[in-house]
Motif scaffolding. Structure first.
Motif, PDB file in Angstrom:
ATOM      1  N   GLU A  30      12.535  16.032  61.436  1.00 23.14           N
ATOM      2  CA  GLU A  30      11.521  15.278  60.685  1.00 23.14           C
ATOM      3  C   GLU A  30      10.571  16.251  59.992  1.00 23.14           C
ATOM      4  OE1 GLU A  30       7.859  12.096  61.476  1.00 23.14           O
ATOM      5  OE2 GLU A  30       9.161  12.753  63.119  1.00 23.14           O
ATOM      6  N   PRO A  31      10.323  16.081  58.688  1.00 21.76           N
ATOM      7  CA  PRO A  31       9.425  16.996  57.970  1.00 21.76           C
ATOM      8  C   PRO A  31       7.986  16.886  58.469  1.00 21.76           C
ATOM      9  CG  PRO A  31      10.769  15.712  56.444  1.00 21.76           C
ATOM     10  CD  PRO A  31      10.927  15.086  57.790  1.00 21.76           C
ATOM     11  N   LEU A  32       7.266  17.995  58.439  1.00 21.32           N
ATOM     12  CA  LEU A  32       5.842  17.984  58.730  1.00 21.32           C
ATOM     13  C   LEU A  32       5.080  17.427  57.535  1.00 21.32           C
ATOM     14  CD1 LEU A  32       6.863  19.972  60.956  1.00 21.32           C
ATOM     15  CD2 LEU A  32       4.700  21.193  60.667  1.00 21.32           C
ATOM     16  N   ALA A  33       3.881  16.910  57.782  1.00 20.77           N
ATOM     17  CA  ALA A  33       3.027  16.428  56.696  1.00 20.77           C
ATOM     18  C   ALA A  33       2.605  17.608  55.829  1.00 20.77           C
ATOM     19  CB  ALA A  33       1.810  15.714  57.259  1.00 20.77           C
ATOM     20  N   TRP A  34       2.488  17.349  54.543  1.00 21.28           N
ATOM     21  CA  TRP A  34       2.113  18.395  53.589  1.00 21.28           C
ATOM     22  C   TRP A  34       0.650  18.231  53.190  1.00 21.28           C
ATOM     23  CZ3 TRP A  34       3.531  22.931  51.641  1.00 21.28           C
ATOM     24  CH2 TRP A  34       2.959  23.356  50.451  1.00 21.28           C
ATOM     25  N   ASN A  35      -0.127  19.304  53.351  1.00 24.29           N
ATOM     26  CA  ASN A  35      -1.501  19.370  52.855  1.00 24.29           C
ATOM     27  C   ASN A  35      -2.371  18.215  53.372  1.00 24.29           C
ATOM     28  OD1 ASN A  35      -3.666  20.437  51.425  1.00 24.29           O
ATOM     29  ND2 ASN A  35      -3.145  19.361  49.540  1.00 24.29           N
ATOM     30  N   ALA A  36      -2.232  17.861  54.637  1.00 23.45           N
ATOM     31  CA  ALA A  36      -3.071  16.814  55.217  1.00 23.45           C
ATOM     32  C   ALA A  36      -4.514  17.312  55.335  1.00 23.45           C
ATOM     33  CB  ALA A  36      -2.534  16.411  56.586  1.00 23.45           C
ATOM     34  N   GLN A  37      -5.460  16.408  55.135  1.00 25.90           N
ATOM     35  CA  GLN A  37      -6.877  16.729  55.231  1.00 25.90           C
ATOM     36  C   GLN A  37      -7.412  16.335  56.614  1.00 25.90           C
ATOM     37  OE1 GLN A  37      -8.266  18.350  52.408  1.00 25.90           O
ATOM     38  NE2 GLN A  37      -6.057  18.305  51.961  1.00 25.90           N
ATOM     39  N   GLU A  38      -8.581  16.903  56.966  1.00 21.77           N
ATOM     40  CA  GLU A  38      -9.149  16.626  58.287  1.00 21.77           C
ATOM     41  C   GLU A  38      -9.354  15.132  58.519  1.00 21.77           C
ATOM     42  OE1 GLU A  38     -12.224  18.926  60.430  1.00 21.77           O
ATOM     43  OE2 GLU A  38     -12.221  20.223  58.667  1.00 21.77           O
ATOM     44  N   LYS A  39      -9.727  14.412  57.483  1.00 23.00           N
ATOM     45  CA  LYS A  39     -10.003  12.977  57.631  1.00 23.00           C
ATOM     46  C   LYS A  39      -8.721  12.148  57.678  1.00 23.00           C
ATOM     47  CE  LYS A  39     -10.471  12.237  52.634  1.00 23.00           C
ATOM     48  NZ  LYS A  39     -10.117  13.608  52.256  1.00 23.00           N
ATOM     49  N   ASP A  40      -7.579  12.744  57.372  1.00 22.16           N
ATOM     50  CA  ASP A  40      -6.312  12.011  57.355  1.00 22.16           C
ATOM     51  C   ASP A  40      -5.796  11.775  58.775  1.00 22.16           C
ATOM     52  OD1 ASP A  40      -6.421  12.052  54.607  1.00 22.16           O
ATOM     53  OD2 ASP A  40      -5.110  13.797  54.410  1.00 22.16           O
ATOM     54  N   ASP A  41      -4.933  10.787  58.895  1.00 27.19           N
ATOM     55  CA  ASP A  41      -4.285  10.490  60.177  1.00 27.19           C
ATOM     56  C   ASP A  41      -2.982  11.290  60.250  1.00 27.19           C
ATOM     57  OD1 ASP A  41      -3.485   9.437  62.570  1.00 27.19           O
ATOM     58  OD2 ASP A  41      -2.829   7.507  61.737  1.00 27.19           O
ATOM     59  N   PHE A  42      -3.027  12.432  60.905  1.00 27.23           N
ATOM     60  CA  PHE A  42      -1.843  13.293  61.016  1.00 27.23           C
ATOM     61  C   PHE A  42      -1.879  13.999  62.358  1.00 27.23           C
ATOM     62  CE2 PHE A  42      -4.981  16.398  59.910  1.00 27.23           C
ATOM     63  CZ  PHE A  42      -4.525  17.608  60.409  1.00 27.23           C
ATOM     64  N   THR A  43      -0.746  14.567  62.728  1.00 25.90           N
ATOM     65  CA  THR A  43      -0.678  15.370  63.946  1.00 25.90           C
ATOM     66  C   THR A  43      -0.369  16.825  63.616  1.00 25.90           C
ATOM     67  OG1 THR A  43       0.104  13.424  65.162  1.00 25.90           O
ATOM     68  CG2 THR A  43       0.357  15.560  66.241  1.00 25.90           C
ATOM     69  N   TRP A  44       0.742  17.056  62.904  1.00 29.66           N
ATOM     70  CA  TRP A  44       1.104  18.408  62.477  1.00 29.66           C
ATOM     71  C   TRP A  44       1.249  18.414  60.956  1.00 29.66           C
ATOM     72  CZ3 TRP A  44       1.444  22.591  65.749  1.00 29.66           C
ATOM     73  CH2 TRP A  44       1.458  22.310  67.111  1.00 29.66           C
ATOM     74  N   ALA A  45       0.801  19.506  60.335  1.00 29.98           N
ATOM     75  CA  ALA A  45       0.882  19.610  58.879  1.00 29.98           C
ATOM     76  C   ALA A  45       1.007  21.078  58.489  1.00 29.98           C
ATOM     77  CB  ALA A  45      -0.345  18.976  58.222  1.00 29.98           C
ATOM     78  N   TYR A  46       1.284  21.306  57.206  1.00 28.95           N
ATOM     79  CA  TYR A  46       1.362  22.686  56.713  1.00 28.95           C
ATOM     80  C   TYR A  46       1.016  22.731  55.237  1.00 28.95           C
ATOM     81  CZ  TYR A  46       6.038  21.785  54.648  1.00 28.95           C
ATOM     82  OH  TYR A  46       7.089  21.314  53.898  1.00 28.95           O
ATOM     83  N   ILE A  47       0.740  23.934  54.765  1.00 27.22           N
ATOM     84  CA  ILE A  47       0.339  24.167  53.383  1.00 27.22           C
ATOM     85  C   ILE A  47       0.763  25.588  53.035  1.00 27.22           C
ATOM     86  CG2 ILE A  47      -1.956  25.007  54.023  1.00 27.22           C
ATOM     87  CD1 ILE A  47      -1.029  22.886  50.917  1.00 27.22           C
ATOM     88  N   ASP A  48       0.718  25.939  51.773  1.00 32.05           N
ATOM     89  CA  ASP A  48       1.172  27.270  51.348  1.00 32.05           C
ATOM     90  C   ASP A  48       0.023  28.251  51.148  1.00 32.05           C
ATOM     91  OD1 ASP A  48       0.310  25.733  49.138  1.00 32.05           O
ATOM     92  OD2 ASP A  48       1.398  27.033  47.755  1.00 32.05           O
ATOM     93  N   LYS A  49      -1.189  27.902  51.599  1.00 26.00           N
ATOM     94  CA  LYS A  49      -2.339  28.790  51.415  1.00 26.00           C
ATOM     95  C   LYS A  49      -3.083  28.955  52.734  1.00 26.00           C
ATOM     96  CE  LYS A  49      -3.073  27.560  46.561  1.00 26.00           C
ATOM     97  NZ  LYS A  49      -1.838  26.787  46.464  1.00 26.00           N
ATOM     98  N   PRO A  50      -3.595  30.155  52.999  1.00 23.02           N
ATOM     99  CA  PRO A  50      -4.424  30.359  54.199  1.00 23.02           C
ATOM    100  C   PRO A  50      -5.837  29.851  53.959  1.00 23.02           C
ATOM    101  CG  PRO A  50      -4.271  32.401  52.972  1.00 23.02           C
ATOM    102  CD  PRO A  50      -3.403  31.405  52.233  1.00 23.02           C
ATOM    103  N   ASN A  51      -6.621  29.758  55.019  1.00 25.33           N
ATOM    104  CA  ASN A  51      -8.048  29.477  54.898  1.00 25.33           C
ATOM    105  C   ASN A  51      -8.816  30.495  55.723  1.00 25.33           C
ATOM    106  OD1 ASN A  51      -7.655  28.689  57.544  1.00 25.33           O
ATOM    107  ND2 ASN A  51      -8.291  26.565  57.262  1.00 25.33           N
ATOM    108  N   GLU A  52     -10.117  30.298  55.851  1.00 27.28           N
ATOM    109  CA  GLU A  52     -10.927  31.285  56.562  1.00 27.28           C
ATOM    110  C   GLU A  52     -10.682  31.266  58.067  1.00 27.28           C
ATOM    111  OE1 GLU A  52     -15.109  30.263  56.100  1.00 27.28           O
ATOM    112  OE2 GLU A  52     -14.533  28.181  55.738  1.00 27.28           O
TER     113      GLU A  52
END
Length: 397
Positions: free
Chosen positions: A121-143
């Motif tokens: 099953e694919p992970l969620a893409w670019n989920a935000q903190e306010k979104d209803d998700f469990t695991w997600a990923y994105i192509d950019k790092p943060n602080e």
């Protein structure tokens, strides 16, 4: 000799001459059919792309890996929606001649996904903190892109000749205590699919494993507060400037944690050349100050954004309706960029009538450590006496 005309929409030719006996009509019909079929085959062949050894079009995958940058397979991640862990995906791409090629990161982004190793099953893409998700990923790092408590292994494999894309995985508080095994799914532009997931048809079998640990919520008991008398300035000539600077420094008690992010809930900043972002959030007059006096001492509380030690000039301006008609040059953030710096200025102010005490009741301060764990505090106003007025008081929200 029989001259036969054939429709150019079929054979792309106006006329063909065929040597046949006038009495051999069946033979002529067969020859016409064979000629048309051959021409159609030629058209079909011409429409196909020419495959050459140096073709750079991505066709297949001959090698597929998923790794942590440290070279091992297991790591921890804080389940706070902000901590991100880097995952590297290496691909040996080939063209139609099975020759190796390099694929750009932009193209990899369109053809490579992270999936659950067991379910695909694919992970969620670019989920935000306010979104209803469990695991997600994105192509950019943060602080907050760091891996807590992970050891590095020696990586003896040479992956420098492979195409690579790095994704950054994060999870919500719902994932706390979960173990997540992640695989990679690839579909080439030619429509060929490869995966390292369990049970996938391709021969690649690999995963990285993340253990989601509960987020840390910092309380006042988790921070150290150190107050220091920094500077006094006294000028007995016009404009009769006299002021004190008191700094209070706030840091996390744990040696392995430090503050990387600071924000607050209200805006009341002092602006000017080279003045870091700040907020004045409390203002008091000195105890015993008479409202009919034309001067008196006031306390003004500042908080400064994170940063390195610096000098700032905050004089010849206004501090929350207080006229400052003299130079005030101070040093702030002496404890470094990972420590919150408060400044309380105690100054003699010339003003026609006394200004009453004022503050923000709900002035909330937010800090995050390097993993995105949150601390949330209220700056408590205290005007009991002069000693309390020059102190910084933080309480839990």
């Amino acid at each position: 000799m029989l001259c036969v005309f054939i429709d150019k929409t079929i054979l792309y030719s106006d006329v063909y001459f065929i040597s046949h006996d006038v009495n051999s009509g069946d033979d002529i019909e067969n020859d016409l059919f064979n000629l048309g079929e051959k021409q159609m085959n030629n058209i079909k062949d011409d429409d196909q792309p020419i495959c050459t050894d140096d073709d750079q079009s991505w066709y297949e995958v001959s090698e597929l890996k998923i790794k942590l940058p440290q070279g091992n397979r297991d790591a921890e991640i804080f389940a706070n929606g902000r901590n991100r862990v880097a995952i590297d995906i290496y691909i040996q791409a080939t063209n139609c001649k099975n020759n190796t090629i390099l694929v750009s990161s932009n193209q990899l982004l369109q053809h490579v996904w992270l999936v659950d190793y067991d379910t695909q099953e694919p992970l969620a893409w670019n989920a935000q903190e306010k979104d209803d998700f469990t695991w997600a990923y994105i192509d950019k790092p943060n602080e907050f892109t760091r891996t807590p408590r992970v050891s590095s292994l020696n990586n003896n494999e040479d992956d420098t000749k492979l195409s690579r894309i790095t994704y950054y995985v994060y999870c919500s508080p719902k994932a706390a205590s979960q173990i997540k095994q992640l695989a990679v799914l690839v579909t080439t532009p030619a429509g060929k699919t490869y995966s390292t997931a369990f049970g996938a048809e391709s021969s690649f079998d690999a995963f990285v494993q993340l253990l989601a640990i509960h987020e840390t919520r910092y309380k006042v008991s988790d921070i150290d507060m150190v107050a220091k008398d920094v500077k006094e300035y006294d000028d007995d000539g016009p404009p009769y400037a006299h002021w004190f600077q008191y700094n209070t420094y706030v840091k996390l008690k744990r040696d392995d944690r430090y503050i990387v992010s600071l924000s607050w809930s209200r805006d009341n900043s002092l602006t000017g050349n080279n003045i870091p972002f700040n907020c004045m959030h409390q203002r008091y007059h000195e105890t015993g100050y008479h409202q009919d006096w034309n001067n008196g001492y006031y306390y003004v509380h500042f908080i400064w954004s994170l940063g390195e030690e610096t000098y700032v000039s905050i004089g010849n301006t206004t501090w929350w309706d207080l006229p400052i008609n003299f130079n005030v040059d101070i040093k702030i953030r002496q404890e470094g960029s990972e420590v919150v710096c408060f400044t309380v200025m105690y100054a003699l102010i010339w003003i026609d009538s006394m200004l009453h005490d004022t503050w923000f009741d709900d002035f909330t301060i937010y800090i995050h450590d390097q993993y995105g764990n949150l601390g949330e505090f209220l700056a408590q106003p205290r005007n009991d006496n002069d000693e309390e007025k020059r102190k910084v008081h933080l309480i839990d929200t």
